[in-house]
Design an enzyme around this catalytic site. Structure first.
Site, short mmCIF file in Angstrom:
data_model
loop_
_atom_site.label_atom_id
_atom_site.label_comp_id
_atom_site.label_asym_id
_atom_site.label_seq_id
_atom_site.Cartn_x
_atom_site.Cartn_y
_atom_site.Cartn_z
CG ASN A 1 -2.16 14.52 3.49
OD1 ASN A 1 -3.01 13.93 2.83
ND2 ASN A 1 -1.01 14.91 2.96
CB ALA A 2 0.94 19.06 5.76
CE LYS B 1 1.31 10.69 -0.05
NZ LYS B 1 0.24 10.64 -1.07
CE LYS C 1 4.54 11.73 -3.43
NZ LYS C 1 3.64 10.83 -4.18
CG ASP D 1 2.98 7.51 -2.32
OD1 ASP D 1 3.15 6.34 -2.69
OD2 ASP D 1 2.43 8.38 -3.04
CG ASN E 1 5.20 7.51 -5.65
OD1 ASN E 1 5.75 8.37 -4.98
ND2 ASN E 1 3.98 7.67 -6.14
CD GLU F 1 -0.63 7.05 -1.47
OE1 GLU F 1 -0.80 7.47 -2.63
OE2 GLU F 1 -0.67 7.78 -0.45
CG ASP G 1 -1.91 6.48 -5.70
OD1 ASP G 1 -2.71 6.62 -6.63
OD2 ASP G 1 -1.10 7.37 -5.39
CE LYS H 1 -1.58 10.52 -7.06
NZ LYS H 1 -1.27 9.34 -6.24
#
Length: 354
Positions: A129-130, A156, A158, A187, A189, A213, A236, A262
């Site tokens: 993905n970018a 993707k 953030k 994502d 986070n 995510e 994640d 990860k």
């Protein structure tokens, strides 16, 4: 050839700061490793599932002592056995991942084959993905359009650093820019409570997301499970907390739809492969992604991705361009990460200054 673990501190700096739900990031600390001909990398993300620097220092010292004078491993099972005998690596996933990767690279180089083949898979290019990084709506839409024209089929973003309506507007602009067929994932986070995540996911629904995510904190397995009623959910940082296996796979159904690996959080290639087997047994998909780390760790992640089903989601390994310097990074083009056919990771140690 005998081996000795060589350790060199490194700081990876981003070309520009990166806004995430957990705050602004400008770089990543860690270590380059060399074990004979094998390369490894330790990426430290305290607060995101890895050990702090002082614990990594202690783990590296113990690993260096344990591996001093050893020959290249003859198989991945032998790598697992050597790692298993270094007790401190059970509690230091980033260091474990780096030391293990150096052993895997050394073993595959000694065998004269790419690491993916040494692991029993076929070497191939990997769909990636970018990662979109612009914050402003118009600039983000332009960035999305450019990446789609480069044949990335998955984008993707953030989210969580801006108010809900702002993030919803950003997503709407990206969807309008790339049309209905490009996959979009976000994502958080771990930035939101379950209640706030519900509000966000409802606001994001028109963008038709591939998955969301880590919308809630890493330890909130129940929150992850409940949010599956609103969107496909991925874990994640949750993979790196104590009790993760029971939290993610306990109960009547898994807490998530997707696991995002990860290497420094899950604890390396071999542990990730075991986790992936467990995930597939209960219908959970697997994605391998960068920890915004350097070329060596991303290379290990790319070889791990070769061992996963071809038809799975795109992997998050196209992040080298975010760094000020990315010596040894694999080529990315047309939405693919292209792995070299050289032995091991295929990265010349001299490129990294060894």
């Amino acid at each position: 050839m005998t081996t000795e673990l060589l350790i060199r501190p490194r700081t990876l700096c981003f070309r520009s700061s990166l806004s995430t739900g957990a705050g602004l990031r400008v770089g990543v600390e860690g270590f380059w490793l060399r074990l004979g001909d094998g390369l490894g990398e330790v990426t430290l993300l305290p607060g995101f599932g890895t050990e702090p620097p002082e614990r990594a220092h202690a783990a590296l010292a113990e690993a260096a002592s344990a591996l001093r004078g050893s020959a290249p491993p003859g198989s991945p099972d032998e790598v697992a056995d050597r790692i298993g005998k270094i007790a401190i690596l059970r509690e230091t996933p980033a260091t474990r991942a780096g030391v293990e990767l150096a052993l895997l690279d050394a073993g595959a180089r000694h065998a004269g084959v790419p690491l993916a083949i040494w692991l029993g898979a076929e070497l191939r290019s990997v769909r990636v993905n970018a990662l979109l990084t612009d914050d402003e709506v118009d600039a983000l839409a332009s960035e999305a359009r450019a990446r789609a024209q480069e044949n990335f089929d998955t984008l993707k973003l953030k989210v969580g650093a801006q108010p809900a309506e702002r993030d919803a507007a950003r997503l709407a602009a990206v969807r309008a820019a790339v049309g209905p067929n490009t996959r979009i994932r976000v994502d958080g986070n771990g930035a939101w409570s379950e209640a706030e995540a519900r509000t966000r996911l409802q606001a994001f629904a028109p963008a038709r997301l591939e998955f969301v995510e880590q919308p809630v904190p890493a330890t909130d397995f129940d929150g992850l499970r409940k949010l599956r009623s609103l969107a496909r959910i991925a874990a994640d940082e949750s993979i790196g907390v104590p009790g993760a296996r029971d939290g993610l796979f306990g109960g009547k159904r898994p807490a998530v739809d997707v696991l995002v690996f990860k290497l420094p959080v899950v604890g390396g290639v071999l542990r990730a492969r075991r986790y992936a087997t467990l995930a597939w047994q209960v219908g959970v998909e697997v994605v391998v992604t960068s920890a915004l780390d350097g070329a060596v760790s991303r290379a290990g992640a790319a070889h791990l991705a070769c061992t996963l089903p071809v038809e799975g989601p795109a992997h998050g390994l196209a992040t080298g361009h975010l760094l000020e310097s990315d010596a040894g990074g694999y080529a990315i083009s047309h939405g693919l990460c292209h792995l070299p056919d050289g032995p091991g990771l295929g990265i010349d140690p001299e490129v990294l200054g060894w």
